[in-house]
Design a protein around this motif. Sequence first.
Motif, PDB file in Angstrom:
ATOM      1  N   VAL A 213       0.841  -1.161   0.154  1.00 31.44           N
ATOM      2  CA  VAL A 213      -0.036  -0.089  -0.032  1.00 31.44           C
ATOM      3  C   VAL A 213       0.861   1.317  -0.023  1.00 31.44           C
ATOM      4  CG1 VAL A 213      -1.885   1.252   1.248  1.00 31.44           C
ATOM      5  CG2 VAL A 213      -1.892  -1.072   1.248  1.00 31.44           C
ATOM      6  N   ILE A 214       0.789   2.159  -0.935  1.00 31.85           N
ATOM      7  CA  ILE A 214       1.679   3.238  -1.083  1.00 31.85           C
ATOM      8  C   ILE A 214       0.542   4.376  -0.714  1.00 31.85           C
ATOM      9  CG2 ILE A 214       2.685   5.138  -2.563  1.00 31.85           C
ATOM     10  CD1 ILE A 214       3.379   2.675  -4.476  1.00 31.85           C
ATOM     11  N   VAL A 215       1.091   5.494   0.329  1.00 25.48           N
ATOM     12  CA  VAL A 215       0.253   6.623   0.681  1.00 25.48           C
ATOM     13  C   VAL A 215       0.932   7.666   0.365  1.00 25.48           C
ATOM     14  CG1 VAL A 215      -0.848   7.492   2.633  1.00 25.48           C
ATOM     15  CG2 VAL A 215      -0.378   5.151   2.780  1.00 25.48           C
ATOM     16  N   ASN A 216       0.131   8.642  -0.399  1.00 26.92           N
ATOM     17  CA  ASN A 216       0.744   9.772  -0.821  1.00 26.92           C
ATOM     18  C   ASN A 216       0.417  10.875   0.366  1.00 26.92           C
ATOM     19  OD1 ASN A 216       1.707  11.850  -2.106  1.00 26.92           O
ATOM     20  ND2 ASN A 216       0.381  11.741  -4.066  1.00 26.92           N
ATOM     21  N   THR A 217       1.436  11.647   0.756  1.00 26.72           N
ATOM     22  CA  THR A 217       1.276  12.688   1.783  1.00 26.72           C
ATOM     23  C   THR A 217       0.311  13.853   1.232  1.00 26.72           C
ATOM     24  OG1 THR A 217       3.278  13.929   1.212  1.00 26.72           O
ATOM     25  CG2 THR A 217       3.279  12.167   2.853  1.00 26.72           C
ATOM     26  N   ASN A 218       0.296  13.997  -0.155  1.00 27.03           N
ATOM     27  CA  ASN A 218      -0.102  15.139  -0.941  1.00 27.03           C
ATOM     28  C   ASN A 218       0.711  16.472  -0.473  1.00 27.03           C
ATOM     29  OD1 ASN A 218      -1.813  14.064  -2.858  1.00 27.03           O
ATOM     30  ND2 ASN A 218      -3.237  13.360  -1.097  1.00 27.03           N
ATOM     31  N   VAL A 324       4.124  11.366  10.483  1.00 28.77           N
ATOM     32  CA  VAL A 324       2.805  11.124  10.832  1.00 28.77           C
ATOM     33  C   VAL A 324       2.344  10.013  10.324  1.00 28.77           C
ATOM     34  CG1 VAL A 324       0.349  11.924  10.813  1.00 28.77           C
ATOM     35  CG2 VAL A 324       2.412  13.546  11.482  1.00 28.77           C
ATOM     36  N   LEU A 325       2.413   9.720   9.066  1.00 25.02           N
ATOM     37  CA  LEU A 325       1.950   8.645   8.088  1.00 25.02           C
ATOM     38  C   LEU A 325       2.407   7.396   8.636  1.00 25.02           C
ATOM     39  CD1 LEU A 325       1.685   9.567   4.226  1.00 25.02           C
ATOM     40  CD2 LEU A 325      -0.138   9.166   6.079  1.00 25.02           C
ATOM     41  N   VAL A 326       3.779   7.328   9.044  1.00 31.63           N
ATOM     42  CA  VAL A 326       4.568   5.995   9.400  1.00 31.63           C
ATOM     43  C   VAL A 326       4.021   5.796  10.783  1.00 31.63           C
ATOM     44  CG1 VAL A 326       6.805   5.114   9.992  1.00 31.63           C
ATOM     45  CG2 VAL A 326       6.516   6.454   7.487  1.00 31.63           C
ATOM     46  N   CYS A 348       5.821  10.052  -0.764  1.00 25.04           N
ATOM     47  CA  CYS A 348       4.977   8.884  -0.220  1.00 25.04           C
ATOM     48  C   CYS A 348       5.519   7.790   0.774  1.00 25.04           C
ATOM     49  CB  CYS A 348       4.645   8.007  -1.405  1.00 25.04           C
ATOM     50  SG  CYS A 348       3.325   8.517  -2.750  1.00 25.04           S
ATOM     51  N   THR A 349       4.698   7.224   1.615  1.00 27.82           N
ATOM     52  CA  THR A 349       5.282   6.004   2.311  1.00 27.82           C
ATOM     53  C   THR A 349       4.986   4.822   1.463  1.00 27.82           C
ATOM     54  OG1 THR A 349       3.270   5.772   3.571  1.00 27.82           O
ATOM     55  CG2 THR A 349       4.872   7.251   4.269  1.00 27.82           C
ATOM     56  N   VAL A 350       5.537   3.651   1.752  1.00 30.77           N
ATOM     57  CA  VAL A 350       5.440   2.400   1.241  1.00 30.77           C
ATOM     58  C   VAL A 350       5.079   1.411   2.621  1.00 30.77           C
ATOM     59  CG1 VAL A 350       7.902   1.708   1.413  1.00 30.77           C
ATOM     60  CG2 VAL A 350       6.024   0.370  -0.130  1.00 30.77           C
ATOM     61  N   ASN A 351       3.992   0.642   2.526  1.00 29.97           N
ATOM     62  CA  ASN A 351       3.718  -0.010   3.375  1.00 29.97           C
ATOM     63  C   ASN A 351       3.215  -1.439   3.238  1.00 29.97           C
ATOM     64  OD1 ASN A 351       2.701   2.449   5.696  1.00 29.97           O
ATOM     65  ND2 ASN A 351       2.354   2.835   3.437  1.00 29.97           N
ATOM     66  N   ILE A 352       3.662  -2.658   4.052  1.00 31.36           N
ATOM     67  CA  ILE A 352       2.983  -3.922   4.063  1.00 31.36           C
ATOM     68  C   ILE A 352       1.966  -4.211   4.832  1.00 31.36           C
ATOM     69  CG2 ILE A 352       3.850  -6.144   3.946  1.00 31.36           C
ATOM     70  CD1 ILE A 352       6.550  -5.469   3.255  1.00 31.36           C
ATOM     71  N   VAL A 353       0.864  -4.337   4.371  1.00 33.32           N
ATOM     72  CA  VAL A 353      -0.319  -4.409   5.260  1.00 33.32           C
ATOM     73  C   VAL A 353      -1.070  -5.807   5.097  1.00 33.32           C
ATOM     74  CG1 VAL A 353      -2.505  -3.340   5.913  1.00 33.32           C
ATOM     75  CG2 VAL A 353      -0.733  -2.137   4.982  1.00 33.32           C
ATOM     76  N   LYS A 354      -1.321  -6.564   6.150  1.00 40.00           N
ATOM     77  CA  LYS A 354      -2.257  -7.843   5.996  1.00 40.00           C
ATOM     78  C   LYS A 354      -3.416  -7.453   5.190  1.00 40.00           C
ATOM     79  CE  LYS A 354      -0.623 -10.105  10.151  1.00 40.00           C
ATOM     80  NZ  LYS A 354      -0.951 -10.471  11.515  1.00 40.00           N
ATOM     81  N   GLY A 355      -3.740  -8.418   4.128  1.00 48.77           N
ATOM     82  CA  GLY A 355      -4.832  -8.210   3.216  1.00 48.77           C
ATOM     83  C   GLY A 355      -6.133  -7.888   4.005  1.00 48.77           C
ATOM     84  N   ASP A 356      -6.373  -8.422   4.986  1.00 47.63           N
ATOM     85  CA  ASP A 356      -7.826  -8.506   5.602  1.00 47.63           C
ATOM     86  C   ASP A 356      -7.852  -7.081   6.679  1.00 47.63           C
ATOM     87  OD1 ASP A 356      -6.224  -9.210   7.881  1.00 47.63           O
ATOM     88  OD2 ASP A 356      -7.447 -10.834   8.351  1.00 47.63           O
TER      89      ASP A 356
END
Length: 393
Positions: A213-218, A324-326, A348-356
């Motif tokens: 999951v990539i999250v853009n700070t904008n 903050v995102l991290v 952006c941040t890059v995240n590894i997140v469990k699917g559920d």
Amino acid sequence: MADEKVIQDLKDKFTELYGEGEMRCFFAPGRVNLIGEHIDYNGGHVFPCALTLGTYGVARKRADKKIRFYSTNLAHTGVIEADLDDLVYKKEDDWANYAKGVVWAFMENGFVPECGFDFACTGTIPNKSGLSSSASLEVLTGTVLMGLFGFDTDQVQNARFSQLAENKFVGMNCGIMDQFASAKGQEDKAILLDCATLDYTYTPVVLGDAKLVIVNTNKPHELTNSAYNDRRRECEEALELLRTKKDIQAICQLSPEEFEEIKDVITDPVVQKRAKHAVYEENRCVTAVKELNAGNIPAFGKLMLGSHESLRDDFEVSCEELDVLVEEAWKCEGTIGARMTGGGFGGCTVNIVKGDAVDSFVKTVGERYQARTGLVADFYVVSIGDGAHEVCE
């Protein structure tokens, strides 16, 4: 997989701008770096992967030496014209300088187009997100040149020429990671790239039920005008001092133990911190790939956290929004890894997140981020795609 609607819309725009006729379509992806940040120019290893987000381009040869550029994402700039016999950086040419620079770099290396060409592009990478929209455009331009003019070169050289364009034509003193990932990516694999030698291996990214999951700070970042070039200068200063104690060609040749033995030769505490990041990030990157290959995703995630903390504290390229995102990501159940990615100062941040847990991750992190910063983050559950290529229909 190519986005057929995006391609058709781009072809329609190309015809509107330049008229009917044969046209060829190309694609170059953006990238995300899983770990190994700000060490590509320090002779270290990086671990990026290409995304299915990227830049599409349509092109056609001309009968003269003129080149015409157009971007649907920056339509307000209109059609920007250049000439093969007069390729120089012009501030008013805006984004097209990246594409012009690649043509210049190819020509500097003996690959001279016999004529100009018309070019239109459209990007699916959020602009100024830190996912390498500029490298994607550069590699796309090189792929267009190889396709249209049949140049006897390859995507590794394309990455080199694209880096040269950004360093010498645009003035951004970047390493080669972004261009290499865009040029040489493979679906569902990341690239362990030795930036000192350009030796590389592909590693399957097997995350089980987890998602990237990539999250853009904008919060846009402007790397060319930021402290990026300062960081590279500080690393060069550190290297010169370290070389008085050790016969090395790059900071990342040092192990953490070797660095600790000789680090005091660097008397400026800020410069010493920059070198510390490079040495320890190299160690984290190589270790993280071993953990991934062993299927130990939680260990990989912990190394991602160490990477972010070092980028924040030692290399000082993070910012409040990224932090903050991290921080909020790590508070969420189901988060396996989270860190800033890219050059920093936004993006952006890059995240590894469990699917559920992805849906709750998006909702919770998004709400907390907005409450703390006043900004609205964008979330992308991404797939790993192929490198630059001609799009065949």
